[in-house]
Design a protein around this motif. Structure first.
Motif, PDB file in Angstrom:
ATOM      1  N   GLY A 162     -16.288  21.138  12.407  1.00 25.19           N
ATOM      2  CA  GLY A 162     -17.105  20.595  11.469  1.00 25.19           C
ATOM      3  C   GLY A 162     -16.893  19.499  10.805  1.00 25.19           C
ATOM      4  N   GLU A 163     -15.560  19.172  10.522  1.00 25.36           N
ATOM      5  CA  GLU A 163     -15.236  17.835   9.982  1.00 25.36           C
ATOM      6  C   GLU A 163     -15.535  16.893  10.571  1.00 25.36           C
ATOM      7  N   GLU A 164     -15.514  16.895  12.098  1.00 29.18           N
ATOM      8  CA  GLU A 164     -15.853  15.545  12.652  1.00 29.18           C
ATOM      9  C   GLU A 164     -17.543  15.288  12.457  1.00 29.18           C
ATOM     10  N   ILE A 165     -18.176  16.431  12.487  1.00 27.05           N
ATOM     11  CA  ILE A 165     -19.582  16.417  12.324  1.00 27.05           C
ATOM     12  C   ILE A 165     -19.899  15.830  11.144  1.00 27.05           C
ATOM     13  N   MET A 166     -19.283  16.192  10.027  1.00 18.10           N
ATOM     14  CA  MET A 166     -19.291  15.770   8.469  1.00 18.10           C
ATOM     15  C   MET A 166     -19.023  14.023   8.621  1.00 18.10           C
ATOM     16  N   GLU A 167     -18.004  13.853   9.357  1.00 23.17           N
ATOM     17  CA  GLU A 167     -17.325  12.511   9.153  1.00 23.17           C
ATOM     18  C   GLU A 167     -18.724  11.641  10.021  1.00 23.17           C
ATOM     19  N   PHE A 227     -21.749  11.988  10.468  1.00 22.93           N
ATOM     20  CA  PHE A 227     -22.957  11.788   9.941  1.00 22.93           C
ATOM     21  C   PHE A 227     -22.934  11.767   8.408  1.00 22.93           C
ATOM     22  N   GLY A 228     -21.731  11.398   7.881  1.00 21.91           N
ATOM     23  CA  GLY A 228     -21.456  11.358   6.372  1.00 21.91           C
ATOM     24  C   GLY A 228     -22.135  12.659   5.588  1.00 21.91           C
ATOM     25  N   LEU A 229     -21.897  13.515   6.047  1.00 22.66           N
ATOM     26  CA  LEU A 229     -22.453  14.985   5.334  1.00 22.66           C
ATOM     27  C   LEU A 229     -21.416  15.601   4.763  1.00 22.66           C
ATOM     28  N   GLU A 230     -22.040  16.345   3.557  1.00 19.59           N
ATOM     29  CA  GLU A 230     -21.019  17.193   2.831  1.00 19.59           C
ATOM     30  C   GLU A 230     -21.248  18.411   3.539  1.00 19.59           C
ATOM     31  N   PRO A 231     -20.290  19.477   3.039  1.00 15.65           N
ATOM     32  CA  PRO A 231     -20.259  20.700   3.669  1.00 15.65           C
ATOM     33  C   PRO A 231     -21.788  21.331   3.304  1.00 15.65           C
ATOM     34  N   SER A 232     -22.345  21.594   4.471  1.00 19.00           N
ATOM     35  CA  SER A 232     -23.567  22.178   4.215  1.00 19.00           C
ATOM     36  C   SER A 232     -24.205  22.934   5.386  1.00 19.00           C
ATOM     37  N   LYS A 233     -25.217  23.659   5.334  1.00 15.17           N
ATOM     38  CA  LYS A 233     -25.651  24.672   6.315  1.00 15.17           C
ATOM     39  C   LYS A 233     -25.992  23.907   7.857  1.00 15.17           C
ATOM     40  N   ASP A 281     -25.447  24.652  11.479  1.00 17.56           N
ATOM     41  CA  ASP A 281     -26.296  24.758  12.829  1.00 17.56           C
ATOM     42  C   ASP A 281     -25.926  23.621  13.878  1.00 17.56           C
ATOM     43  N   ILE A 282     -25.553  22.587  13.608  1.00 17.69           N
ATOM     44  CA  ILE A 282     -25.130  21.559  14.842  1.00 17.69           C
ATOM     45  C   ILE A 282     -24.257  22.241  15.530  1.00 17.69           C
ATOM     46  N   LYS A 283     -23.086  22.691  14.779  1.00 18.07           N
ATOM     47  CA  LYS A 283     -21.846  23.466  15.773  1.00 18.07           C
ATOM     48  C   LYS A 283     -22.545  24.542  16.633  1.00 18.07           C
ATOM     49  N   GLU A 284     -23.169  25.431  16.012  1.00 20.05           N
ATOM     50  CA  GLU A 284     -23.970  26.599  16.580  1.00 20.05           C
ATOM     51  C   GLU A 284     -24.618  26.129  17.796  1.00 20.05           C
ATOM     52  N   SER A 320     -28.612  10.116  11.583  1.00 18.12           N
ATOM     53  CA  SER A 320     -28.206   9.297  12.370  1.00 18.12           C
ATOM     54  C   SER A 320     -26.719   9.090  11.988  1.00 18.12           C
ATOM     55  N   PRO A 321     -26.083   8.614  12.808  1.00 20.59           N
ATOM     56  CA  PRO A 321     -24.312   8.468  12.449  1.00 20.59           C
ATOM     57  C   PRO A 321     -24.205   7.382  11.480  1.00 20.59           C
ATOM     58  N   VAL A 322     -23.129   7.658  10.560  1.00 19.82           N
ATOM     59  CA  VAL A 322     -23.053   6.612   9.489  1.00 19.82           C
ATOM     60  C   VAL A 322     -22.786   5.372   9.951  1.00 19.82           C
ATOM     61  N   LEU A 323     -22.092   5.064  11.171  1.00 20.72           N
ATOM     62  CA  LEU A 323     -21.891   3.691  11.656  1.00 20.72           C
ATOM     63  C   LEU A 323     -22.865   2.797  12.078  1.00 20.72           C
ATOM     64  N   ASP A 324     -23.914   3.704  12.546  1.00 17.90           N
ATOM     65  CA  ASP A 324     -24.938   3.020  13.132  1.00 17.90           C
ATOM     66  C   ASP A 324     -26.223   2.781  11.960  1.00 17.90           C
ATOM     67  N   ARG A 325     -25.996   3.153  10.865  1.00 18.01           N
ATOM     68  CA  ARG A 325     -26.873   2.837   9.604  1.00 18.01           C
ATOM     69  C   ARG A 325     -26.822   1.462   9.384  1.00 18.01           C
TER      70      ARG A 325
END
Ligand code: CTP
Length: 477
Positions: free
Chosen positions: A417-422, A424-430, A434-437, A469-474
């Motif tokens: 989950g931490e990697e996904i947040m990093e 996509f620049g996301l805060e902990p959220s549903k 969903d992505i992990k699932e 989209s990934p933070v780095l691509d923005r």
């Protein structure tokens, strides 16, 4: 009968006899140790009864040793305990009334050895060996316990109604000893037991479960359960299991008796494992059959969903019966829930994804689940039994192959989950969940392999469809 040579083998008896002589009080080895000595079973608890103060005797015994011997004194009950390496010694003065240290009313009068022995539970537990100079090593057996051991019989020293009303838990102990030793319960004792069964309701659940678990841990527990049922004791604390008993018939179609089936499964599982909780899973695997039973004129009797309902019933049963509400309950619940799944995997056309799902859900308990499934084969038709067991062998082989390939048994998400947040620049959220699932589902379905590279590719794809989209691509990052 004389046990002098046995006593001579062990330092502890010499020390206790010496301490008793110093204090000038009669002392005896009593209860389970004597019974087990005669039965040639090992026993690490030794109970000593003296005609005097058990506490003073224990202190004097401790004085006999050069080393420090831990002593615990239970003043209210007039008992004391010494711990000597792997032995536990308990000292108590002889009593007139029922003397249980955990009885609700421990105030008792000092009595003679005979009076003490007659207030014990069974004749096989009411023997003593003298530690006194006059008859050192002699067996004192006023209620013919030795002969009852030879006859393999459980009976009470006094009128069983008296013995059981002194402590109703003894009714369960009667069954427990019968099951452990493979003894019969004497007719009068058994009659009194079934007449007094309702009195079990004054006994705490904690004491009941200790005895029940001992019954479950014998080599062939079905015998104990049949006695509990016939003696109306099971009805007092385990109505769900009693409900399993009986056969219904409609249009000449009947189902099997699920009580006896469950007992057979339990015995079968005992041949494969000593584990108490696997045995509990066997006891509970069909527990919801009565609640889910339906008759359908085309297919006969059905029990749809009994595995799910049984899993839902498991925590309530554990809570009520004072069984542990921790990972052991979760384990039993899981096995109850999954107990039909391996059967569904027998067919040749079963996909790897069904295998992966079972491995994922069962985790490290998959081997125990397979044991339960094998134990569940209780047909009287040997050819059928052979065929079913061979089918389980095949399923087990397929499970091994799939696990080697995909390693989902101890599934660890390939992307956290931490990697996904990093990424996509996301805060902990549903959406993170969903992505992990979705990644997990794709692995179980076989769309991707269980590795970080494929998981990452897949993650980027699904994230895109969610407008991420990934933070780095923005552009402005
Ligand atoms: N006893 C009794 N009534 C009880 C419990 C115990 O009369 N409800 C007596 C029996 O004489 C028994 C002795 O106390 O032999 C010791 O009790 P316990 O340690 O509970 O049982 P054991 O007989 O030693 O057997 P086990 O260790 O298998 O429980």
């Amino acid at each position: 009968m004389n046990f002098k040579s046995h006593l001579d083998e062990f330092e502890v008896f010499k020390k206790v006899a010496k301490a008793a002589a110093n204090l000038g009080i009669e002392t005896y080895v009593v209860g389970g140790y004597v019974r087990d000595l005669i039965l040639k079973r090992s026993c690490k608890d030794i109970d000593f009864t003296c005609v005097g103060s058990g506490i003073e005797l224990a202190k004097e015994v401790a004085n006999q040793y050069d080393i420090h011997v831990p002593l615990s004194v239970f003043k209210n009950f007039g008992t004391a305990m010494l711990k000597l390496e792997d032995l536990e010694l308990e000292f108590v003065g002889a009593r007139k009334e029922s003397y249980r240290s955990d009885s609700r009313n421990p105030t008792v009068e000092i009595g003679t050895l005979q009076e003490d022995l007659e207030r014990r539970d069974f004749t096989i537990n009411a023997m003593a060996i003298s530690l006194n100079a006059a008859n050192y090593g002699e067996l004192l057996d006023p209620f013919n316990g030795l002969s009852d051991i030879k006859k393999k019989l459980i009976l009470t020293p006094l009128d069983p109604n008296v013995t059981f009303s002194d402590d109703p838990l003894r009714m369960l102990r009667a069954v427990r000893f019968a099951a452990q030793l493979d003894f019969d319960i004497d007719g009068d004792t058994f009659h009194a037991l079934s007449e007094n069964a309702h009195r079990l309701n004054i006994i705490s659940g904690e004491r009941v479960i200790v005895e029940l678990n001992k019954i479950i841990q014998v080599k062939k527990p079905s015998y104990g359960f049949k006695l509990l049922f016939a003696g109306k004791l099971l009805q007092e604390f385990f109505p769900e299991m009693v409900e399993l008993q009986g056969v219904d018939s409609v249009d000449d179609k009947s189902h099997k008796d699920n009580f006896y089936h469950t007992l057979q499964v339990l015995d079968n599982v005992c041949l494969m494992s000593d584990d108490l909780w696997l045995r509990w899973a066997a006891i509970l695997h069909d527990i919801a059959k009565p609640a889910t039973k339906r008759f359908n004129s085309k297919v006969g009797w059905t029990f749809h969903g009994h595995e799910d309902k049984g899993a839902r019933m498991t925590p309530d049963i554990f809570r009520r019966m004072k069984l542990p509400m921790d990972e052991r309950m979760k384990y039993v619940q899981k096995l109850v829930k999954l107990h039909l799944r391996p059967i569904a995997l027998v067919k040749d056309e079963v996909t790897d994804s069904a295998m992966r799902r079972l491995l994922f859900e069962a985790g490290d308990d998959i081997d125990d689940l397979m044991k339960l499934c094998r134990a569940d084969v209780t047909s009287k038709n040997n050819r059928k039994v052979k065929r079913y067991l061979e089918n389980f062998d095949k399923v087990a082989q397929k499970l091994i192959a799939v696990e080697e390939k995909d390693q989902v048994r101890n599934f660890q998400p390939p992307i956290s989950g931490e990697e996904i947040m990093e990424i996509f620049g996301l805060e902990p959220s549903k959406i993170v969940g969903d992505i992990k699932e979705e990644i997990k589902e794709a692995i179980l379905e076989g769309k991707i392999h269980n590795n970080p590279v494929q998981a990452r590719e897949f993650m980027l794809e699904i994230a895109k469809s969610k407008g991420l989209s990934p933070v780095l691509d923005r552009p402005n990052s």
